[in-house]
Scaffold this active site. Structure first.
Site, PDB file in Angstrom:
ATOM      1  N   LYS A 270      -5.288  48.315 -47.030  1.00  0.00           N
ATOM      2  CA  LYS A 270      -6.119  47.882 -45.904  1.00  0.00           C
ATOM      3  C   LYS A 270      -5.252  47.510 -44.705  1.00  0.00           C
ATOM      4  O   LYS A 270      -5.568  47.855 -43.574  1.00  0.00           O
ATOM      5  CB  LYS A 270      -6.968  46.652 -46.263  1.00  0.00           C
ATOM      6  CG  LYS A 270      -8.002  46.881 -47.336  1.00  0.00           C
ATOM      7  CD  LYS A 270      -8.943  45.681 -47.465  1.00  0.00           C
ATOM      8  CE  LYS A 270      -8.261  44.391 -47.883  1.00  0.00           C
ATOM      9  NZ  LYS A 270      -7.689  44.404 -49.237  1.00  0.00           N
TER      10      LYS A 270
ATOM     11  N   ARG B  46     -15.058  38.552 -47.553  1.00  0.00           N
ATOM     12  CA  ARG B  46     -14.643  38.737 -48.943  1.00  0.00           C
ATOM     13  C   ARG B  46     -15.678  38.182 -49.914  1.00  0.00           C
ATOM     14  O   ARG B  46     -15.476  38.250 -51.123  1.00  0.00           O
ATOM     15  CB  ARG B  46     -13.331  37.996 -49.163  1.00  0.00           C
ATOM     16  CG  ARG B  46     -12.129  38.926 -49.277  1.00  0.00           C
ATOM     17  CD  ARG B  46     -10.946  38.022 -49.408  1.00  0.00           C
ATOM     18  NE  ARG B  46      -9.796  38.545 -50.008  1.00  0.00           N
ATOM     19  CZ  ARG B  46      -8.716  38.955 -49.335  1.00  0.00           C
ATOM     20  NH1 ARG B  46      -8.727  39.033 -48.035  1.00  0.00           N
ATOM     21  NH2 ARG B  46      -7.634  39.310 -49.972  1.00  0.00           N
TER      22      ARG B  46
ATOM     23  N   ARG C  49       6.077  45.248 -53.942  1.00  0.00           N
ATOM     24  CA  ARG C  49       6.037  45.009 -52.489  1.00  0.00           C
ATOM     25  C   ARG C  49       7.054  43.929 -52.089  1.00  0.00           C
ATOM     26  O   ARG C  49       7.170  42.902 -52.758  1.00  0.00           O
ATOM     27  CB  ARG C  49       4.619  44.541 -52.157  1.00  0.00           C
ATOM     28  CG  ARG C  49       4.226  44.643 -50.736  1.00  0.00           C
ATOM     29  CD  ARG C  49       2.739  44.793 -50.627  1.00  0.00           C
ATOM     30  NE  ARG C  49       2.027  43.519 -50.788  1.00  0.00           N
ATOM     31  CZ  ARG C  49       0.758  43.350 -50.426  1.00  0.00           C
ATOM     32  NH1 ARG C  49       0.073  44.349 -49.890  1.00  0.00           N
ATOM     33  NH2 ARG C  49       0.169  42.192 -50.608  1.00  0.00           N
TER      34      ARG C  49
ATOM     35  N   ARG D 229       6.073  38.226 -51.917  1.00  0.00           N
ATOM     36  CA  ARG D 229       5.040  37.227 -51.646  1.00  0.00           C
ATOM     37  C   ARG D 229       4.724  36.491 -52.934  1.00  0.00           C
ATOM     38  O   ARG D 229       4.636  37.115 -53.989  1.00  0.00           O
ATOM     39  CB  ARG D 229       3.757  37.945 -51.163  1.00  0.00           C
ATOM     40  CG  ARG D 229       3.646  38.046 -49.679  1.00  0.00           C
ATOM     41  CD  ARG D 229       2.510  38.944 -49.258  1.00  0.00           C
ATOM     42  NE  ARG D 229       1.185  38.569 -49.786  1.00  0.00           N
ATOM     43  CZ  ARG D 229       0.048  39.142 -49.388  1.00  0.00           C
ATOM     44  NH1 ARG D 229       0.077  40.092 -48.465  1.00  0.00           N
ATOM     45  NH2 ARG D 229      -1.106  38.776 -49.884  1.00  0.00           N
TER      46      ARG D 229
ATOM     47  N   ARG E  24      -6.003  37.806 -58.666  1.00  0.00           N
ATOM     48  CA  ARG E  24      -6.599  38.290 -57.414  1.00  0.00           C
ATOM     49  C   ARG E  24      -7.569  39.442 -57.683  1.00  0.00           C
ATOM     50  O   ARG E  24      -8.601  39.563 -57.036  1.00  0.00           O
ATOM     51  CB  ARG E  24      -5.496  38.738 -56.439  1.00  0.00           C
ATOM     52  CG  ARG E  24      -4.723  37.561 -55.852  1.00  0.00           C
ATOM     53  CD  ARG E  24      -3.446  38.002 -55.192  1.00  0.00           C
ATOM     54  NE  ARG E  24      -3.656  38.736 -53.964  1.00  0.00           N
ATOM     55  CZ  ARG E  24      -2.732  39.512 -53.390  1.00  0.00           C
ATOM     56  NH1 ARG E  24      -1.551  39.658 -53.960  1.00  0.00           N
ATOM     57  NH2 ARG E  24      -2.994  40.124 -52.267  1.00  0.00           N
TER      58      ARG E  24
HETATM   59  P1  AMP Z   1      -4.661  39.171 -48.163  1.00  0.00           P
HETATM   60  O1  AMP Z   1      -3.387  39.216 -47.400  1.00  0.00           O
HETATM   61  O2  AMP Z   1      -5.839  39.702 -47.396  1.00  0.00           O
HETATM   62  O3  AMP Z   1      -4.532  39.779 -49.543  1.00  0.00           O
HETATM   63  O4  AMP Z   1      -4.999  37.617 -48.386  1.00  0.00           O
HETATM   64  C1  AMP Z   1      -4.119  36.749 -49.088  1.00  0.00           C
HETATM   65  C2  AMP Z   1      -4.862  35.513 -49.579  1.00  0.00           C
HETATM   66  O5  AMP Z   1      -5.423  34.813 -48.443  1.00  0.00           O
HETATM   67  C3  AMP Z   1      -6.055  35.780 -50.490  1.00  0.00           C
HETATM   68  O6  AMP Z   1      -5.670  35.948 -51.843  1.00  0.00           O
HETATM   69  C4  AMP Z   1      -6.882  34.509 -50.275  1.00  0.00           C
HETATM   70  O7  AMP Z   1      -6.345  33.409 -50.970  1.00  0.00           O
HETATM   71  C5  AMP Z   1      -6.693  34.253 -48.788  1.00  0.00           C
HETATM   72  N1  AMP Z   1      -7.733  34.952 -47.973  1.00  0.00           N
HETATM   73  C6  AMP Z   1      -7.548  35.970 -47.078  1.00  0.00           C
HETATM   74  N2  AMP Z   1      -8.713  36.356 -46.539  1.00  0.00           N
HETATM   75  C7  AMP Z   1      -9.669  35.573 -47.109  1.00  0.00           C
HETATM   76  C8  AMP Z   1     -11.082  35.504 -46.996  1.00  0.00           C
HETATM   77  N3  AMP Z   1     -11.772  36.313 -46.172  1.00  0.00           N
HETATM   78  N4  AMP Z   1     -11.739  34.571 -47.740  1.00  0.00           N
HETATM   79  C9  AMP Z   1     -11.072  33.727 -48.561  1.00  0.00           C
HETATM   80  N5  AMP Z   1      -9.752  33.760 -48.741  1.00  0.00           N
HETATM   81  C10 AMP Z   1      -9.037  34.661 -48.025  1.00  0.00           C
END
Ligand code: AMP
Length: 221
Positions: A13, A88, A127, A160, A171
């Site tokens: 994404k 989400r 990654r 990360r 996740r």
């Molecule tokens: P990502 O980089 O999009 O994979 O996001 C990393 C982490 O940020 C996720 O595992 C969540 O803990 C938090 N996060 C990101 N976007 C959201 C969202 N829309 N709602 C809730 N938590 C989020």
């Protein structure tokens, strides 16, 4: 153009939304990036979000909804934006619909990038990110010239915290339980385009553009 990108963690994404943002000349808004910056800057938001992020669970809806509510009224969003990692949950999607309805607009398209679990674990576990400039690498698919060192700036490459295998599995579970229902939600609104996310990055980008009724950059060349 108001575009939502859906897909499991590691579906690509981030990569595709940066490309789409360039193509449409609109900002890419990643809640994950906003939250990671808050953690790095040690803000109040960051300290709240960190425990959820480290365990692979979702930051509470009201927190991320508040972030998006403020972000999409910034002047650079006037011609639209790409939402990467938001919504989400169904509650977030409903809140987004409400926010947009209030200003007489709506989401134009939703692109779902689909990738199987095995592939996701392989992608995320390999990654690496530069701690200084943020450049991304993959130990199998896009390794740096020297292990652990950024090609661009010489910075240290780190994994990360939430890309460790145990957290990746958490996740994925969270994705299946809380985010996957959005596929049916947007299908019901006739906004969904599903794109297989396991090919080459350029092909996936072209497939997305085609689904959106845009000409691919390669077409006609
Ligand atoms: P990502 O980089 O999009 O994979 O996001 C990393 C982490 O940020 C996720 O595992 C969540 O803990 C938090 N996060 C990101 N976007 C959201 C969202 N829309 N709602 C809730 N938590 C989020």
């Amino acid at each position: 153009m108001k575009l939502v990108l859906l897909g499991p963690p590691g579906a690509g994404k981030g990569t595709q939304s940066v490309r789409l943002a360039q193509h449409f000349a609109i900002p890419q808004i990643s809640t994950g990036d906003i939250l990671r910056k808050a953690v790095k800057d040690k803000t109040k938001l960051g300290s709240l979000a960190k425990k959820y992020m480290d365990s692979g669970t979702l930051v509470p809806d009201e927190v991320v909804i508040g972030i998006i509510r403020e972000r999409i009224i910034e002047p650079d969003c006037k011609n639209g934006y790409i939402l990467d990692g938001f919504p989400r949950t169904i509650a977030q999607a409903e809140a987004l619909d409400e926010m947009l309805e209030r200003i007489g607009t709506q989401v134009d398209h939703v692109v779902n990038i689909s990738v199987g679990d095995k592939e996701i674990i392989k992608r995320l576990a390999g990654r690496r990110t530069c701690i200084s400039c943020g450049a991304g690498y993959h130990i199998l698919f896009d390794p740096p010239k020297q292990e652990g060192v950024c090609d661009r700036c010489g910075g240290k490459l780190i994994q990360r915290d939430d890309d460790k295998e145990e957290t990746i599995r958490a996740r994925l579970k969270v994705y299946q339980q809380q985010t996957e229902p959005l596929i049916a939600y947007y299908k019901g609104k006739h906004l969904l385009h599903s794109i297989p996310g396991e090919g080459n990055m350029e092909e996936i980008f072209s497939a997305i553009l085609e689904a959106l009724g845009e000409k691919s950059p390669k077409a006609g060349s």
